[in-house]
Design an enzyme around this catalytic site. Structure first.
Site, PDB file in Angstrom:
ATOM      1  CG  ASN A 141      36.316  10.932 -67.000  1.00 28.54           C
ATOM      2  OD1 ASN A 141      36.099   9.864 -67.570  1.00 28.54           O
ATOM      3  ND2 ASN A 141      35.391  11.865 -66.916  1.00 28.54           N
ATOM      4  CE1 TYR A 171      28.299   8.759 -71.294  1.00 28.10           C
ATOM      5  CE2 TYR A 171      28.020  10.702 -69.910  1.00 28.10           C
ATOM      6  CZ  TYR A 171      28.788   9.636 -70.327  1.00 28.10           C
ATOM      7  OH  TYR A 171      30.037   9.445 -69.801  1.00 28.10           O
ATOM      8  CD  GLU A 182      31.684  12.002 -67.852  1.00 26.01           C
ATOM      9  OE1 GLU A 182      30.530  11.599 -68.063  1.00 26.01           O
ATOM     10  OE2 GLU A 182      32.699  11.457 -68.328  1.00 26.01           O
ATOM     11  CE1 TYR A 206      28.015   7.561 -67.623  1.00 26.88           C
ATOM     12  CE2 TYR A 206      27.514   6.714 -65.439  1.00 26.88           C
ATOM     13  CZ  TYR A 206      28.334   6.749 -66.545  1.00 26.88           C
ATOM     14  OH  TYR A 206      29.467   5.984 -66.581  1.00 26.88           O
ATOM     15  CD  GLU A 232      29.979   5.338 -70.066  1.00 32.62           C
ATOM     16  OE1 GLU A 232      30.647   5.344 -71.119  1.00 32.62           O
ATOM     17  OE2 GLU A 232      30.459   5.651 -68.958  1.00 32.62           O
TER      18      GLU A 232
END
Ligand SMILES: *[C@@H]1O[C@H](CO)[C@@H](O)[C@H](O)[C@H]1NC(C)=O
Length: 216
Positions: free
Chosen positions: A68, A112, A201, A101, A110
């Site tokens: 990741n 998005y 990502e 992000y 977090e």
């Protein structure tokens, strides 16, 4: 005469090709400032990721068999700004997201705004909290939770807020205020803004992207 003409020609050719390449600098994982923009490059270390900061708000990234990673350019702190970006994203056929992000603290969130995703919809399994019309598209709003996962404050448990665009695209304007308002209406409260980037990502995949954050 021939010798000096050749030298001048060679210098011109080398100059033409050398300068744009030099402007893209291989950058190690971490955060910092580059050409007036904030950047963040995080990887779990699996597979390989080459992330290059480029001129102004541009970057490119190529990844291979990663675990990741998340990388991109933007600002610190984030805000309700209007973000314009463009570029190419070769992630449509693999597990990858192209998003605005960011992170907040107090609470640790977090978030998005997903402009495009590949083979995996990040909202899979989450219940939809609403929709928001913004910038010529419809975004679905979700909240998910991460338990003991990497964060800007080390391993932590925190919520993720999502707006996922139904009409996938690569390039355009994103009015962050509209998403913050939609999240707030759904009971999702952000905290104090940390960074905010236009991020590529990848998850257990290989791909590439070349993105330019143009304005705010
Ligand atoms: C973004 O658009 C500008 C203007 O058309 C172009 O010059 C630039 O190459 C584009 N950036 C990327 C990363 O494609």
């Amino acid at each position: 005469m021939i010798g000096s003409t050749l030298l001048v020609t060679l210098a011109a050719v080398v100059g033409t090709f050398a300068s744009p390449l030099e402007l893209y600098k291989r950058t190690e994982p971490g955060t910092g400032q580059d050409n007036g923009f904030f950047y963040s490059f995080w990887t779990d270390g699996a597979g390989s990721v080459q992330y290059n900061n480029g001129p102004a708000g541009s970057y490119d990234v190529t990844w291979s068999n990663v675990g990741n990673f998340v990388a991109g350019k933007g600002w610190n702190p984030g805000s309700s700004r209007v973000i314009t970006y463009n570029g190419t994203w070769n992630g449509a056929n693999v597990n990858s997201y192209l998003s605005i992000y960011g992170w907040t603290r107090n609470p640790l969130i977090e978030y998005y705004v997903v402009e495009s995703f590949g083979t995996y919809n990040p909202s899979s399994g989450a219940s939809k909290l609403g929709t928001v019309e913004s910038d010529g598209g419809t975004y679905d709003v979700y909240r998910t939770q991460r338990v003991n996962q990497p964060s800007i404050d080390g391993t932590a448990t925190f919520y993720q807020f999502w707006s996922v665009r139904q009409q996938k695209r690569v390039g355009g304007t994103v009015t962050m205020q509209n998403h913050f308002d939609a999240w707030s209406s759904a009971g999702l409260q952000l905290g104090t803004h940390n960074y905010q980037i236009v991020a590529t990502e990848g998850y257990q995949s290989s791909g590439s992207a070349s993105i330019e954050v143009i304005a705010s």
